[in-house]
Write a protein that holds these residues in place. Structure first.
Motif, short mmCIF file in Angstrom:
data_model
loop_
_atom_site.label_atom_id
_atom_site.label_comp_id
_atom_site.label_asym_id
_atom_site.label_seq_id
_atom_site.Cartn_x
_atom_site.Cartn_y
_atom_site.Cartn_z
N UNK A 82 3.52 14.49 15.25
CA UNK A 82 2.04 14.83 15.30
C UNK A 82 1.29 13.93 15.61
N UNK A 83 1.96 12.91 16.26
CA UNK A 83 1.19 11.50 16.84
C UNK A 83 1.74 11.13 18.10
N UNK A 84 1.10 11.22 19.17
CA UNK A 84 1.86 11.16 20.48
C UNK A 84 1.60 9.84 21.27
N UNK A 85 0.07 9.18 21.14
CA UNK A 85 -0.23 8.03 21.64
C UNK A 85 0.31 6.82 21.07
N UNK A 86 0.83 5.67 21.90
CA UNK A 86 1.35 4.52 21.69
C UNK A 86 0.47 4.05 20.37
N UNK A 87 -0.72 3.85 20.48
CA UNK A 87 -1.41 3.14 19.67
C UNK A 87 -1.56 3.99 18.09
N UNK A 88 -1.47 5.12 18.40
CA UNK A 88 -1.43 5.99 17.00
C UNK A 88 0.16 5.77 16.38
N UNK A 89 1.03 5.60 17.30
CA UNK A 89 2.19 5.28 16.50
C UNK A 89 2.55 4.11 16.00
N UNK A 90 2.08 3.12 16.64
CA UNK A 90 2.06 1.72 16.13
C UNK A 90 1.23 1.74 14.80
N UNK A 91 0.02 2.20 14.91
CA UNK A 91 -0.56 2.16 13.55
C UNK A 91 0.19 3.09 12.31
N UNK A 92 0.75 3.91 12.85
CA UNK A 92 1.73 4.98 11.85
C UNK A 92 2.66 3.80 11.47
N UNK A 93 3.38 3.19 11.99
CA UNK A 93 4.62 2.34 12.14
C UNK A 93 3.84 1.31 10.60
N UNK A 94 2.85 0.77 10.81
CA UNK A 94 2.13 -0.09 10.10
C UNK A 94 1.96 0.29 8.67
N UNK A 95 1.21 1.64 8.59
CA UNK A 95 1.07 2.29 7.36
C UNK A 95 2.09 2.88 6.63
N UNK A 96 3.06 3.29 7.39
CA UNK A 96 4.26 3.58 6.70
C UNK A 96 4.92 2.51 5.83
N UNK A 97 5.11 1.35 6.50
CA UNK A 97 5.55 0.10 5.84
C UNK A 97 4.71 -0.42 4.79
N UNK A 98 3.35 -0.24 4.71
CA UNK A 98 2.52 -0.76 3.64
C UNK A 98 2.72 0.53 2.55
N UNK A 99 2.52 1.66 2.71
CA UNK A 99 2.77 2.76 1.96
C UNK A 99 4.12 2.84 1.03
#
Length: 223
Positions: free
Chosen positions: A75-92
């Motif tokens: 659902x997320x394709x851009x590198x900056x979206x995916x890096x942000x997703x990695x961060x939020x996944x870890x926090x959540x």
């Protein structure tokens, strides 16, 4: 960490909680047996050793993180979206699977040389490689400035893996606010054009809902 059915699940749940609270070395089978009203032999029958319980905890927890991120990648394709997703996944995960996350992070080097932990090391490497791949993709497409991608990934994961020491879900800061602060600093150091950084460092950004959906799908598959 969703409970597995039966006594085996009770044992593993108690083990995960003890490791989160005390650490692996101070967790012993006798305390778990006493709490659950069973013999040590019953625990040994189900798991064999304490190390086997740690391996199961680590494999399950890390596999869930990977699965959630791979779903998010659809659902997320851009590198900056995916890096942000990695961060939020870890926090959540610090909130949604608090005990398993704390137990896993505080024992990150426990039994690291044990051949039986090979799959755990492989899963950790795969999480690291996801980050490396996205930083490299961002550099190659001109979105990120040129950096040592391996070191940048290590910096990010080192910060995220240490979060259990200071982040308390009961504090006034929400996980979304903490994730947004990490995104602001880490993406801010990578992006060549920071014009839209505030969009990605927003606790209410659309991709945060995507991350929540993906985590829910892997932690509560029956719901």
């Amino acid at each position: 960490m969703p409970r597995s059915p039966g006594r085996r699940g009770e044992i593993l749940d108690a083990f995960v909680r003890y490791v989160a609270e005390r650490g692996y070395d101070r967790t012993n089978i006798g305390d778990i047996a006493d709490e659950l009203g069973m013999s040590k032999g019953t625990i040994v029958h189900h798991f064999g050793t304490k190390a086997q319980m740690l391996r199961e905890l680590e494999e399950t927890h890390l596999a869930r993180q990977l699965e959630a991120l791979r779903m998010a990648w659809d659902r997320l394709s851009a590198p900056h979206e995916r890096i942000a997703a990695i961060i939020h996944t870890s926090v959540l995960f610090q909130v949604i699977e608090r005990n398993a996350t704390v137990a896993s992070q505080r024992e990150v080097v426990q039994l690291s040389d044990d051949p039986a932990m090979q799959q755990v090391r492989k899963l950790r490497d795969q999480l690291q490689e996801l980050t490396i791949d996205e930083i490299r993709a961002g550099v190659e497409c001109g979105l990120f400035r040129s950096v040592n991608v391996e070191l940048a990934a290590l910096q990010l994961w080192g910060s995220l893996e240490w979060m259990w020491v200071w982040f308390n879900p009961a504090d006034s800061r929400t996980p979304e606010q903490v994730g947004a602060a990490f995104v602001d600093v880490f993406l801010g150091g990578l992006l060549l054009d920071r014009f839209e950084l505030s969009k990605w460092a927003d606790p209410a950004a659309d991709f945060v809902s995507v991350v929540r959906d993906c985590i829910a799908a892997v932690t509560n598959p029956a719901e």
